[in-house]
Design an enzyme around this catalytic site. Sequence first.
Site, PDB file in Angstrom:
ATOM      1  N   HIS A 123       0.816  -1.224   0.000  1.00 48.46           N
ATOM      2  CA  HIS A 123       0.000   0.000   0.000  1.00 48.46           C
ATOM      3  C   HIS A 123       0.845   1.268   0.000  1.00 48.46           C
ATOM      4  O   HIS A 123       0.342   2.344  -0.301  1.00 48.46           O
ATOM      5  CB  HIS A 123      -0.989   0.002   1.181  1.00 48.46           C
ATOM      6  CG  HIS A 123      -0.379   0.243   2.515  1.00 48.46           C
ATOM      7  ND1 HIS A 123      -0.115  -0.756   3.415  1.00 48.46           N
ATOM      8  CD2 HIS A 123       0.024   1.384   3.122  1.00 48.46           C
ATOM      9  CE1 HIS A 123       0.410  -0.241   4.516  1.00 48.46           C
ATOM     10  NE2 HIS A 123       0.509   1.057   4.359  1.00 48.46           N
ATOM     11  N   ASP A 159       0.096  -7.638   1.372  1.00 49.70           N
ATOM     12  CA  ASP A 159       0.514  -6.245   1.509  1.00 49.70           C
ATOM     13  C   ASP A 159       2.031  -6.114   1.476  1.00 49.70           C
ATOM     14  O   ASP A 159       2.619  -5.374   2.260  1.00 49.70           O
ATOM     15  CB  ASP A 159      -0.051  -5.623   2.787  1.00 49.70           C
ATOM     16  CG  ASP A 159       0.061  -4.089   2.784  1.00 49.70           C
ATOM     17  OD1 ASP A 159       0.191  -3.517   1.688  1.00 49.70           O
ATOM     18  OD2 ASP A 159       0.033  -3.492   3.870  1.00 49.70           O
ATOM     19  N   SER A 231       4.865   2.704   7.665  1.00 49.19           N
ATOM     20  CA  SER A 231       4.498   1.520   6.881  1.00 49.19           C
ATOM     21  C   SER A 231       5.680   1.017   6.070  1.00 49.19           C
ATOM     22  O   SER A 231       6.361   1.784   5.397  1.00 49.19           O
ATOM     23  CB  SER A 231       3.365   1.861   5.922  1.00 49.19           C
ATOM     24  OG  SER A 231       2.220   2.232   6.603  1.00 49.19           O
TER      25      SER A 231
END
Length: 507
Positions: A123, A159, A231
């Site tokens: 993402h 992911d 992230s």
Amino acid sequence: MRYAYAITTALALSGAAAVMTLEHPAGAQTAQNEPGAIQASAPRNGAPMSFADMVAKLQPAVVNISTTQRITVPQQQNPFQGTPFEQFFGNRGGGGGARTQEAQSLGSGFIISNDGYIVTNNHVVSAGTQGATVESITVTLPDRREFTAKLVGRDAASDLAVLKIQGTNFPFVHFGDSRQARVGDWVVAIGNPFGLSGTVSAGIVSAVNRVGIGPYDRFIQTDASINRGNSGGPMFDLQGNVIGINSQILSPTGGNVGIGFAIPAEQAKPIVDTLMKGETVTRGYLGIGIQPVTDDIAGALGTNKGKGEIVSRVEPGQPGERAGLRQGDIVTALNGQEITPEQTLTYLIARQKPGARVTLDVLRDGRRQQLSATVGTRPTEEEMQALTGRGFDPDAEEGAPNAPDSTSATLGLAVQPLTPQIARSLGLDPSVRGVVVAAVDPNSDAATKGLRRGTVITRVNTTPVASAADITRAVQAARAAGRTQVLLYVNVRGNSAFVGVDIDPRR
């Protein structure tokens, strides 16, 4: 320029004691966390441990990742259109078309080879808005060098993504063994929250094998500080090995509340290895729908809650059907490993290689048996939607059931036979047999469980039904067996599931 930060995990550590020593200086051709390079010694009389030496060794391999995105934004209709002012203001108010604007997203990543392969979250490098496209990916090293990165591969289900920058002699780190992580172990995270490069945090492992929102999510949970931009950053153990990839946070405010999640290295490394080869990640597949065995389902079947999963759907021609699985079977184990809420059948099957032979322990009509299956290849998400997606509006007037022919008072339902015409109006195959709910007692447990007009019931306690009398007989059989619930197999808006419903003791 608008910034859209990736919201995910920045795992941290808060202080316990131990002293870090370095055996080797940082070398361009040596992994930053080469075995033996970082050692932990016993804490000094409760004094807080410093992570400074460890961080100095590892930080050069942690990078900032930014993407430039092009977003298509619909324009509003010109408010002056059709008025005398239109010729003066032209399209200043918008002409109802579309325009594009640029945006950026920021996240973290880490280098895993001296020739510039980088791991991050999918993402972080994906378009975060519908209608957006990623035009470029920029990687910035701690020494401020910038590189345009190539996207080598991505896997949305896990992911994870792999990037590549051109060059040699990059600092890099190793994956460790996340299976050794225990609740209470110290961990260190390095990332770029809010674009603040080189931020270090520390905390402990709060939980392992934490189930996330996806079928393949099994996270390491930490109490480390979690903020936007972390992230894709690494979570290190005290030996300097990457045991997790910071990925998600749980927060009502969007900021750190001490609950963050990292993808375990055990799961990430095989996927990263596959993506680095330019290959597509494949997962095992049986072609069945499953549900947890809840209190209601367990009560209706006279089994134990949380023990296995019930088969709600068997796709024709798929491995599950070829293995002999049936709707209503409860799968309790795969290759001897018990099916639990943490180790679900979907998760365990997905980890099998397509073509592998597996043994399923099944509970069918109260009897235990074993089935052998050959695992297939899971379709893409788009293919999965095509397999399962037919919707309908049960409240639509045309073709919807009217007055019931008969009732099943013991469940608080009024039902009538499902005719081919009604089935078509509800988006079902005309060959489907069952009953359709025409009315529901609002005070009944059936209403509480979500049954309503237009719900189709095809089975009660795994017995096919085609009339209210069939339902009544199934309820009477359940009562005779001392049960207070029955298990209905229902279809709502094209989706099928088992629902446990209480029998009204007054009727």
